[in-house]
Design a protein around this motif. Sequence first.
Motif, PDB file in Angstrom:
ATOM      1  N   GLY A 113      60.323  74.316 -47.927  1.00  0.00           N
ATOM      2  CA  GLY A 113      60.045  74.703 -46.542  1.00  0.00           C
ATOM      3  C   GLY A 113      59.100  73.733 -45.862  1.00  0.00           C
ATOM      4  O   GLY A 113      58.359  74.108 -44.961  1.00  0.00           O
ATOM      5  N   LEU A 114      59.140  72.476 -46.292  1.00  0.00           N
ATOM      6  CA  LEU A 114      58.246  71.453 -45.722  1.00  0.00           C
ATOM      7  C   LEU A 114      59.063  70.386 -45.002  1.00  0.00           C
ATOM      8  O   LEU A 114      60.231  70.167 -45.321  1.00  0.00           O
ATOM      9  N   GLU A 115      58.424  69.725 -44.054  1.00  0.00           N
ATOM     10  CA  GLU A 115      59.086  68.641 -43.330  1.00  0.00           C
ATOM     11  C   GLU A 115      58.502  67.296 -43.766  1.00  0.00           C
ATOM     12  O   GLU A 115      57.269  67.132 -43.783  1.00  0.00           O
ATOM     13  N   LEU A 116      59.368  66.369 -44.088  1.00  0.00           N
ATOM     14  CA  LEU A 116      58.914  65.013 -44.389  1.00  0.00           C
ATOM     15  C   LEU A 116      58.496  64.353 -43.079  1.00  0.00           C
ATOM     16  O   LEU A 116      59.256  64.358 -42.118  1.00  0.00           O
ATOM     17  N   GLY A 117      57.306  63.796 -43.052  1.00  0.00           N
ATOM     18  CA  GLY A 117      56.836  63.170 -41.817  1.00  0.00           C
ATOM     19  C   GLY A 117      57.194  61.697 -41.737  1.00  0.00           C
ATOM     20  O   GLY A 117      57.285  61.128 -40.652  1.00  0.00           O
ATOM     21  N   ARG A 118      57.384  61.090 -42.887  1.00  0.00           N
ATOM     22  CA  ARG A 118      57.636  59.648 -42.911  1.00  0.00           C
ATOM     23  C   ARG A 118      59.143  59.395 -42.807  1.00  0.00           C
ATOM     24  O   ARG A 118      59.940  60.122 -43.394  1.00  0.00           O
ATOM     25  N   SER A 119      59.524  58.352 -42.066  1.00  0.00           N
ATOM     26  CA  SER A 119      60.946  58.113 -41.833  1.00  0.00           C
ATOM     27  C   SER A 119      61.420  56.768 -42.378  1.00  0.00           C
ATOM     28  O   SER A 119      62.602  56.450 -42.277  1.00  0.00           O
ATOM     29  N   ALA A 120      60.511  55.982 -42.946  1.00  0.00           N
ATOM     30  CA  ALA A 120      60.919  54.681 -43.506  1.00  0.00           C
ATOM     31  C   ALA A 120      60.287  54.522 -44.886  1.00  0.00           C
ATOM     32  O   ALA A 120      59.203  55.065 -45.141  1.00  0.00           O
ATOM     33  N   PRO A 121      60.949  53.786 -45.772  1.00  0.00           N
ATOM     34  CA  PRO A 121      60.396  53.629 -47.128  1.00  0.00           C
ATOM     35  C   PRO A 121      59.036  52.934 -47.107  1.00  0.00           C
ATOM     36  O   PRO A 121      58.749  52.139 -46.215  1.00  0.00           O
ATOM     37  N   LEU A 122      58.232  53.257 -48.118  1.00  0.00           N
ATOM     38  CA  LEU A 122      56.977  52.535 -48.345  1.00  0.00           C
ATOM     39  C   LEU A 122      57.223  51.485 -49.423  1.00  0.00           C
ATOM     40  O   LEU A 122      58.033  51.704 -50.329  1.00  0.00           O
ATOM     41  N   ALA A 123      56.518  50.387 -49.332  1.00  0.00           N
ATOM     42  CA  ALA A 123      56.618  49.375 -50.397  1.00  0.00           C
ATOM     43  C   ALA A 123      55.725  49.791 -51.553  1.00  0.00           C
ATOM     44  O   ALA A 123      54.656  50.375 -51.344  1.00  0.00           O
ATOM     45  N   GLY A 124      56.176  49.487 -52.763  1.00  0.00           N
ATOM     46  CA  GLY A 124      55.373  49.825 -53.933  1.00  0.00           C
ATOM     47  C   GLY A 124      53.974  49.224 -53.856  1.00  0.00           C
ATOM     48  O   GLY A 124      52.986  49.849 -54.273  1.00  0.00           O
ATOM     49  N   ALA A 125      53.886  48.023 -53.298  1.00  0.00           N
ATOM     50  CA  ALA A 125      52.585  47.347 -53.216  1.00  0.00           C
ATOM     51  C   ALA A 125      51.608  48.103 -52.312  1.00  0.00           C
ATOM     52  O   ALA A 125      50.386  48.044 -52.514  1.00  0.00           O
ATOM     53  N   ASP A 126      52.145  48.830 -51.317  1.00  0.00           N
ATOM     54  CA  ASP A 126      51.270  49.556 -50.381  1.00  0.00           C
ATOM     55  C   ASP A 126      50.542  50.715 -51.044  1.00  0.00           C
ATOM     56  O   ASP A 126      49.481  51.149 -50.559  1.00  0.00           O
ATOM     57  N   THR A 127      51.140  51.249 -52.096  1.00  0.00           N
ATOM     58  CA  THR A 127      50.540  52.425 -52.736  1.00  0.00           C
ATOM     59  C   THR A 127      50.097  52.145 -54.177  1.00  0.00           C
ATOM     60  O   THR A 127      49.645  53.059 -54.858  1.00  0.00           O
ATOM     61  N   ALA A 128      50.205  50.908 -54.600  1.00  0.00           N
ATOM     62  CA  ALA A 128      49.884  50.579 -55.999  1.00  0.00           C
ATOM     63  C   ALA A 128      48.434  50.927 -56.329  1.00  0.00           C
ATOM     64  O   ALA A 128      48.123  51.350 -57.449  1.00  0.00           O
ATOM     65  N   PHE A 129      47.539  50.801 -55.345  1.00  0.00           N
ATOM     66  CA  PHE A 129      46.126  51.100 -55.627  1.00  0.00           C
ATOM     67  C   PHE A 129      45.943  52.579 -55.993  1.00  0.00           C
ATOM     68  O   PHE A 129      45.086  52.929 -56.813  1.00  0.00           O
ATOM     69  N   LEU A 130      46.762  53.450 -55.415  1.00  0.00           N
ATOM     70  CA  LEU A 130      46.672  54.881 -55.751  1.00  0.00           C
ATOM     71  C   LEU A 130      47.069  55.108 -57.209  1.00  0.00           C
ATOM     72  O   LEU A 130      46.424  55.874 -57.935  1.00  0.00           O
ATOM     73  N   ALA A 131      48.141  54.425 -57.614  1.00  0.00           N
ATOM     74  CA  ALA A 131      48.584  54.543 -59.014  1.00  0.00           C
ATOM     75  C   ALA A 131      47.499  54.035 -59.956  1.00  0.00           C
ATOM     76  O   ALA A 131      47.238  54.637 -61.007  1.00  0.00           O
ATOM     77  N   GLU A 132      46.851  52.952 -59.568  1.00  0.00           N
ATOM     78  CA  GLU A 132      45.786  52.401 -60.420  1.00  0.00           C
ATOM     79  C   GLU A 132      44.613  53.378 -60.515  1.00  0.00           C
ATOM     80  O   GLU A 132      44.086  53.612 -61.607  1.00  0.00           O
ATOM     81  N   TRP A 133      44.213  53.940 -59.408  1.00  0.00           N
ATOM     82  CA  TRP A 133      43.110  54.909 -59.447  1.00  0.00           C
ATOM     83  C   TRP A 133      43.443  56.064 -60.396  1.00  0.00           C
ATOM     84  O   TRP A 133      42.628  56.470 -61.216  1.00  0.00           O
ATOM     85  N   VAL A 134      44.671  56.602 -60.230  1.00  0.00           N
ATOM     86  CA  VAL A 134      45.056  57.775 -61.021  1.00  0.00           C
ATOM     87  C   VAL A 134      45.159  57.416 -62.503  1.00  0.00           C
ATOM     88  O   VAL A 134      44.665  58.139 -63.372  1.00  0.00           O
ATOM     89  N   ALA A 135      45.800  56.270 -62.790  1.00  0.00           N
ATOM     90  CA  ALA A 135      45.978  55.881 -64.199  1.00  0.00           C
ATOM     91  C   ALA A 135      44.632  55.637 -64.872  1.00  0.00           C
ATOM     92  O   ALA A 135      44.500  55.816 -66.087  1.00  0.00           O
ATOM     93  N   GLY A 136      43.637  55.244 -64.091  1.00  0.00           N
ATOM     94  CA  GLY A 136      42.326  54.965 -64.677  1.00  0.00           C
ATOM     95  C   GLY A 136      41.353  56.120 -64.566  1.00  0.00           C
ATOM     96  O   GLY A 136      40.167  55.961 -64.905  1.00  0.00           O
ATOM     97  N   ALA A 137      41.813  57.279 -64.100  1.00  0.00           N
ATOM     98  CA  ALA A 137      40.901  58.409 -63.871  1.00  0.00           C
ATOM     99  C   ALA A 137      40.299  58.915 -65.183  1.00  0.00           C
ATOM    100  O   ALA A 137      40.995  59.021 -66.195  1.00  0.00           O
ATOM    101  N   TRP A 179      53.465  61.516 -47.424  1.00  0.00           N
ATOM    102  CA  TRP A 179      54.866  61.788 -47.070  1.00  0.00           C
ATOM    103  C   TRP A 179      55.079  62.880 -46.036  1.00  0.00           C
ATOM    104  O   TRP A 179      56.137  62.914 -45.397  1.00  0.00           O
ATOM    105  N   LEU A 180      54.119  63.773 -45.856  1.00  0.00           N
ATOM    106  CA  LEU A 180      54.389  64.903 -44.953  1.00  0.00           C
ATOM    107  C   LEU A 180      53.797  64.713 -43.565  1.00  0.00           C
ATOM    108  O   LEU A 180      54.074  65.507 -42.668  1.00  0.00           O
ATOM    109  N   TYR A 181      52.978  63.688 -43.374  1.00  0.00           N
ATOM    110  CA  TYR A 181      52.301  63.561 -42.085  1.00  0.00           C
ATOM    111  C   TYR A 181      53.121  62.735 -41.102  1.00  0.00           C
ATOM    112  O   TYR A 181      53.791  63.268 -40.240  1.00  0.00           O
TER     113      TYR A 181
END
Lengths: 195, 223
Positions: free
Chosen positions: B107-131, B147-149
């Motif tokens: 019951g949610l709406e996706l707010g984003r309409s174009a793909p993100l590049a992996g490089a744009d979010t890689a820092f998030l993956a690094e933070w999480v993997a190193g938590a 994704w929802l905004y």
Amino acid sequence: MTRVDFFFSFRSPYSYLAAPRAFALGDRPGVEVVYRGVIPMAMRGQAVPQAKRVHTLRDTKREAVRLGMPFGRIHDPIGAGALRCLLVAQHAVDVGRERAFVLTASRAIWAEAVDVASDRGLRDVCERAGLDWAACRAALDDPAMRARVDADTEALAALDHWGVPVFVVEGELFWGQDRIEDVEHALTLARAHRS
Amino acid sequence: MTLRDRIERRWVPRAVVALSQVDWPARVQARVRRAAGRRERVEVFFAFDDPCSAVAVLDLATRLGGRQADLVLTPVVDRGPRDDPATAAKRRYAIVDARRLARRRLGLELGRSAPLAGADTAFLAEWVAGAATNPNRFITPALRRLWLYDDAPVDRAAFAQLWREAMGVAPDPNPQGVRAAEARMRRRNGPYDTPAAVIGRRWWFAQDRPEQIVERLDELGWA
């Protein structure tokens, strides 16, 4: 009449799982299902990694059990078998038997280990689907049938899509045997829009 | 038909299917785990730049609530078959597919309409993997924000603030661990793309099979 383009490959086990429900969409009033047979990915120069092949077989088995469909006695039709089925399917379209042929042939490939590259295997499938073997044999050498298969394959590529099964309803594309629910929803909306 | 044909076209695929039906080791393993007082692990390899990962994680977080199973979220950046000519088309279609799934299942709406590049979010993956502690309480709101905004560019400072709010500390300025997570995904009996949910030696594409994942927990006695 709302048209559903059903892009299908005889080498795709997910297409096999989708086919009975895909053709059943055409039993709804005001819905026409148009079969579009495409050449398998691996015969179009797209590599299919081993991990994907193994996962697809395991996942298809699980889904087949859920759907109550037989699966597992396989004879991979890649190459001549897949192409011969595509050509015969075009003849089946001409005589209004594509549903019977696609369902019979895909079940033969994925659940009965029938070698559709052999005349013996393909003939058995054609006759079970209510097709005349001589006419099917002629379709195998008919360049017009091959041109139609190529056109359907190019039509899928023109949609910016790579795999099957794919459904297109009024310009909207749905990929996967597990997205028929979304196709049904789109058909309901189209019907409401028309009435 | 040659012997090689017979092996490749019949015996190998039939053996793969037959072996996939052997289930007693997983059931024994589950019993042993329970007897030892441990819980089941549902490990989901996901990517922040993958909208289907967002749908799957949000969906499974709800479905697994209250069960004797832990949702272990492992971020990856490098994903998908190597040299896949369809990668760009797949990522464009993932937006369409995720939008439908989010609407239908959550019951949610996706707010984003174009793909993100992996490089744009890689820092998030690094933070999480190193938590140092369980990062799930950051991952869920981060995926929502991504994704929802809207289509806004990924704002590292805003995500750093979100991290501080969720984790109580600043993100590690020099995190490491994503490469190890990617290697682990490739070792886990075959997952090659995200979102992949793994229970024991069995895996599914998590956005496609949430009901089956829950049913699997039931089969193994993890109600």
